[in-house]
Design an enzyme around this catalytic site. Sequence first.
Site, short mmCIF file in Angstrom:
data_model
loop_
_atom_site.label_atom_id
_atom_site.label_comp_id
_atom_site.label_asym_id
_atom_site.label_seq_id
_atom_site.Cartn_x
_atom_site.Cartn_y
_atom_site.Cartn_z
N ASP A 266 0.83 -1.20 0.00
CA ASP A 266 0.00 0.00 0.00
C ASP A 266 0.87 1.26 0.00
O ASP A 266 1.86 1.34 0.72
CB ASP A 266 -0.89 -0.01 1.25
CG ASP A 266 -2.07 0.92 1.14
OD1 ASP A 266 -2.38 1.37 0.03
OD2 ASP A 266 -2.70 1.18 2.19
N HIS B 126 -9.48 -0.50 -8.16
CA HIS B 126 -9.28 0.55 -7.16
C HIS B 126 -8.22 1.56 -7.57
O HIS B 126 -8.45 2.77 -7.49
CB HIS B 126 -8.92 -0.11 -5.82
CG HIS B 126 -8.45 0.85 -4.78
ND1 HIS B 126 -9.27 1.84 -4.27
CD2 HIS B 126 -7.25 0.98 -4.14
CE1 HIS B 126 -8.60 2.54 -3.36
NE2 HIS B 126 -7.38 2.05 -3.28
#
Length: 501
Positions: A228, A367
């Site tokens: 991330d 996403h």
Amino acid sequence: MRLSPSFLSLALVIFVGEVVARNVVARASNPASVTGTRKVSLLKNVAGLPAVPTAQQVAVSSLNTDDIQGDILVGMHKQQQRFYFFTINDAATFKTHLAADIAPVVASVTQLSSVSTQPLVALNIAFSQTGLNALGVTDNVGDALFTAGQASNTVGNLKETTDNWVAQFKTPGIHGVILLASDDKSLIDQQEASIQSTFGAAISKVYSLDGAIRPGAEAGHEMFGFLDGIAQPAISGLGTPLPGQLVVDEGVIIVGGTNDPIARPADGWMTGGSFLAFRQLEQLVPEFNKYLLDNAPAVDGKSLQDRADLLGARMVGRWKSGAPIDLTPLADDPALGADPQRNNNFDFTHANFSITTDQTHCPFSAHIRKTRPRADLVAPANSIIRSGIPYGSEVSAAEAAANATTNERGLAFVSYQSQLNKGFQFLQNTWANNPGFIFGKNVQPGQDPIIGQNSGAIRSVVGLDPANPTGALSMGQFVVSRGGEYFFSPPISALTGKLAA
């Protein structure tokens, strides 16, 4: 090092430091801080992520990094962190300690860029609108979402209700947040105790949330397992951008910076600050994993788990290693994921493929495509710097076996931007929640399958099966908002100036 004093958030970010055994802790001369000699960095560079700005980069930067709170530009490199939300009971006493005891130990970007200048506890602080009001600061700060507060219109602004929110986020009682970060939780505990002792009855703790980097090989990965923070933007004038990294003007993140178009208070006290969006996002990991297995696309020669991993990668737009599916559509490539020179260098365009119809590489709904559309829509003004951290325990064997969450875990989401309606709010509502975005495609993509909200209703997402790019999958919510608030992280100079006056 540019920028003038002002605009620091009510997020009192305290980066506490490395393990006590590896640093020398001394009695603090300042009662609000834990002091000592740091021998190792309090921040962690994870393979595949943009690195923390170096002291050399900061020294030649055009930004006034001495006055910008460190968390704003450090990004997702913290190891332990506590978010300490508070209310102000006695404004006069609070202001006295803010200027005398807190401001001197607030960690700047400059300090955090070198181990030799990092404190054991790096301290930042940010304020909500009600917090500024409590301090008698009634200026129009130029951000209607901040002024209204996050809870004011969640249905219209974020496509969610407050039904699942932590009670303390539902009311305007939170005046500020203190962030404590370290790789040693005991130092965070000491720092919190010091702050409470310093302020005494002038503040009350309303709520707190602890986050931590995940263990071992999962370091840098969020709770679903994906690396991330790869696509953080680079700030013009600070360091050298990586291949494929979006470069944005300072004013996109820093209030009063180059190309911040909003009129701010004439005395300039906000210049050098940034708006902080905080969100406590619960992640239903066992349920997410079960969904992937139950809906795994049919691919010849792949096991069920491999096909489930493929579905997850197409929902996110990256494999768990961080490798983008736009570059490696059918199989993970961990070496690619760990290489910041390559893992962000793509834009969804491919020779002999139309960007309006091609989902064989990356779905329109993925996403990372919904939240940074690259060649689909170049929009540097709609950028944020993320500085969040996972919270909660790892999935237990019992939870995995039952495919059901019993212990809350997720992401303590933090983003910094100079305008909430161009940053977090825009990305969430105009892009992630909007089934029609990305526009101009041959199909309607549906909501972002990871963070997209649909007012509690079932979501429909298109393009996740590589063999059926126009087919839709229905899914519930795997990320559940537990609430949040908007804060302003002021420049360090404002802590002894405007906010202490």
